[in-house]
Design an enzyme around this catalytic site. Structure first.
Site, short mmCIF file in Angstrom:
data_model
loop_
_atom_site.label_atom_id
_atom_site.label_comp_id
_atom_site.label_asym_id
_atom_site.label_seq_id
_atom_site.Cartn_x
_atom_site.Cartn_y
_atom_site.Cartn_z
N GLY A 124 0.80 -1.22 0.00
CA GLY A 124 0.00 0.00 0.00
C GLY A 124 0.83 1.26 0.00
O GLY A 124 1.45 1.61 1.02
N GLU A 127 -2.95 6.57 -2.03
CA GLU A 127 -4.06 7.01 -1.17
C GLU A 127 -5.10 7.70 -2.04
O GLU A 127 -4.80 8.09 -3.18
CB GLU A 127 -3.53 7.96 -0.08
CG GLU A 127 -2.57 7.25 0.84
CD GLU A 127 -2.12 8.11 2.03
OE1 GLU A 127 -2.58 9.27 2.15
OE2 GLU A 127 -1.33 7.58 2.84
N THR A 158 -4.02 -3.87 -4.51
CA THR A 158 -4.19 -5.23 -5.02
C THR A 158 -4.09 -6.21 -3.83
O THR A 158 -3.14 -6.13 -3.06
CB THR A 158 -3.11 -5.52 -6.09
OG1 THR A 158 -3.21 -4.52 -7.10
CG2 THR A 158 -3.29 -6.90 -6.70
N ARG A 268 -11.07 -15.73 -41.04
CA ARG A 268 -12.22 -14.91 -41.44
C ARG A 268 -12.18 -14.55 -42.92
O ARG A 268 -11.18 -14.00 -43.40
CB ARG A 268 -12.23 -13.63 -40.59
CG ARG A 268 -13.33 -12.65 -40.94
CD ARG A 268 -14.67 -13.13 -40.48
NE ARG A 268 -15.71 -12.14 -40.70
CZ ARG A 268 -17.00 -12.41 -40.60
NH1 ARG A 268 -17.42 -13.62 -40.27
NH2 ARG A 268 -17.89 -11.46 -40.78
N GLN A 336 -10.18 -4.26 -33.72
CA GLN A 336 -10.51 -3.81 -35.08
C GLN A 336 -10.46 -4.98 -36.07
O GLN A 336 -11.34 -5.11 -36.93
CB GLN A 336 -9.50 -2.71 -35.49
CG GLN A 336 -9.89 -1.94 -36.72
CD GLN A 336 -11.14 -1.07 -36.48
OE1 GLN A 336 -11.50 -0.79 -35.34
NE2 GLN A 336 -11.82 -0.71 -37.54
N GLY A 339 -13.40 -7.06 -36.03
CA GLY A 339 -14.63 -6.39 -36.46
C GLY A 339 -15.69 -6.45 -35.36
O GLY A 339 -15.37 -6.34 -34.18
N GLU A 363 1.44 1.24 -11.12
CA GLU A 363 2.87 1.41 -10.80
C GLU A 363 3.47 2.62 -11.52
O GLU A 363 4.61 2.61 -11.97
CB GLU A 363 3.67 0.13 -11.07
CG GLU A 363 3.22 -0.99 -10.14
CD GLU A 363 4.20 -2.12 -10.00
OE1 GLU A 363 5.40 -1.89 -10.12
OE2 GLU A 363 3.73 -3.24 -9.74
N SER A 366 1.86 6.54 -17.55
CA SER A 366 2.82 6.83 -18.64
C SER A 366 3.46 8.20 -18.45
O SER A 366 4.65 8.39 -18.70
CB SER A 366 2.11 6.77 -19.99
OG SER A 366 1.77 5.43 -20.29
#
Ligand SMILES: Cc1cc2nc3c(=O)[nH]c(=O)nc-3n(C[C@H](O)[C@H](O)[C@H](O)COP(=O)(O)OP(=O)(O)OC[C@H]3O[C@@H](n4cnc5c(N)ncnc54)[C@H](O)[C@@H]3O)c2cc1C
Length: 379
Positions: A124, A127, A158, A268, A336, A339, A363, A366
């Site tokens: 932990g 906060e 977690t 496909r 994508q 589809g 964690e 970015s």
């Protein structure tokens, strides 16, 4: 740097693929739907040595290095990112903090239980009001003789509810002082220590995320990791290693999303041809494969450096930043390529898409990775 899997990495990858096919794939959409953290599966992974990958054998762990660790998390996350995230948090954060900064008595007491997953670990730092700016935390420990009395709350933790033990970083000094925080080991059942609300999440739904609440929670000074005032500095070092595991998590999700899209594109048919024969789809696959390779190189480079005892502050942030952004891009293109079917729960594409997003946040976001990298290159 060796580019091929070692014998150990191959063995770990085969073992996880086999375990996942029997124990994870058949149930993972159920866990995702109900947000159930599959404790029994976690414990079985512990029996296979995957919950103490970096813990030396003398403390009941597997005694492997970071290359094996990255392989294990990536292979697991290829199947189910939620279990990959839980494995990463357990190994890198709670267990990793005790392994790096615990005294001999603490290591002997906690590592054998954590390394075998007899106990589940939580960690932990975050906060409600301080995530990226964790050094501004408000949860406070006040000394009272041989004890510290802790009050406050952590969130997004977690295994906050299921965890048997937590490493928690709390304030013992002034706000704004990076030496004003201390790490404590706190066991479940300690009076005044409880789990709060469980988050209802977009992805990683089978990885439990809850609040931790401290109400006059008395913890003996023997439960301090290292020295008073070292908690924040320790946490930053723990995260340097932890970010390699989130890069591995990202890599695994990207590889899973790519493999599913590649197979589907060859099955496909549209306009009487497989959709992979259209350059628009084939070029997507080419971009996905190239970016995954680049993410793997950065991740294994950071792992290799960590194994050699080098400072990985910049390299782990680069690996985490790049691999997590790739994971999101690849999972997006995966949907994508599927589809309309990619938008349904009949195929795995939508789950990879939902799970991948956590990797650019947990964690350190970015943006925070760019802060770490820019500080390293501008100093
Ligand atoms: C599923 C899950 C599991 C987690 N597990 C744990 C755990 O086990 N233990 C734990 O301690 N924490 C855990 N976290 C918390 C996680 O590490 C934080 O959510 C994360 O660090 C971001 O903090 P925040 O959510 O408060 O966002 P904020 O810090 O509020 O950020 C909001 C936005 O502002 C941006 N931002 C903030 N500061 C800057 C800056 N200086 N420059 C540019 N942009 C900035 C961020 O990048 C982000 O886009 C978990 C989170 C999730 C979702």
């Amino acid at each position: 740097m060796e580019f091929n899997y070692t014998e150990n990495q191959r063995m770990i990858a085969d073992m996880i693929r086999d375990f996942g096919a029997k124990n994870i794939k058949p149930k993972m959409m159920e866990w995702d739907e109900s947000q159930e953290f599959p404790v029994e599966v976690f414990k079985k992974l512990g029996e296979l040595g995957l919950m103490g990958v970096l813990v030396p054998t003398e403390y009941g762990g597997s005694g492997f290095g970071y290359l094996e660790y990255v392989t294990a998390i990536a292979e697991l996350s290829k199947i189910d990112g939620s279990i990959g995230l839980s494995m990463a948090a357990h190994n890198s954060l709670c267990t990793g903090h005790i392994l790096q900064f615990g005294n001999e008595a603490q290591k002997k007491q906690y590592l054998p239980k954590l390394a075998t997953a007899e106990w589940i670990g939580a960690w932990g730092l975050t906060e409600p009001n301080t995530g990226s700016d964790a050094g501004n935390m408000r949860t406070v420990a006040v000394q009272d003789g041989d004890y510290y009395v802790i009050n406050g709350a952590k969130n997004f933790i977690t295994h906050g509810k299921t965890g048997n033990v937590a490493v928690v970083i709390v304030r013992t000094g002034e706000v704004g002082d990076s030496h004003g925080m201390t790490a404590f080991i706190i066991e479940k059942g300690t009076p005044g220590f409880s789990a709060g609300r469980k988050e209802d999440k977009l992805g990683m739904r089978a990885s439990e995320t809850t609040e931790l609440i401290f109400e006059d929670c008395r913890v003996h000074k023997d439960q301090i990791l290292g020295q008073v005032g070292e908690g924040f500095i320790q946490a930053m070092k723990v995260l340097d290693g932890g970010r390699i595991s989130i890069a591995a998590l990202s890599l695994g999700i990207a590889q899973g999303a790519f493999e599913a899209a590649l197979a589907y594109s060859q099955e496909r048919q549209q306009f009487n041809k497989s959709i992979s024969s259209f350059q628009g789809i084939a070029f997507k696959l080419a971009d996905m494969a190239t970016e995954i390779e680049a993410a793997a190189l950065l991740t294994y480079q950071a792992a290799d450096m960590k194994n050699r005892g080098l400072n990985v502050n910049k390299e782990s942030a680069m690996a985490k930043l790049y691999a997590s952004e790739v994971s999101v891009r690849v999972a997006n293109e995966g949907v994508q390529i599927f589809g309309g079917y990619g938008f349904t729960k009949d195929y795995p594409a939508e789950k990879y898409y939902r799970d991948a997003k956590l990797c650019t946040i947990g964690e350190g976001t970015s943006e925070i990775q760019k802060l770490v990298i820019s500080r390293a290159i501008l100093k």
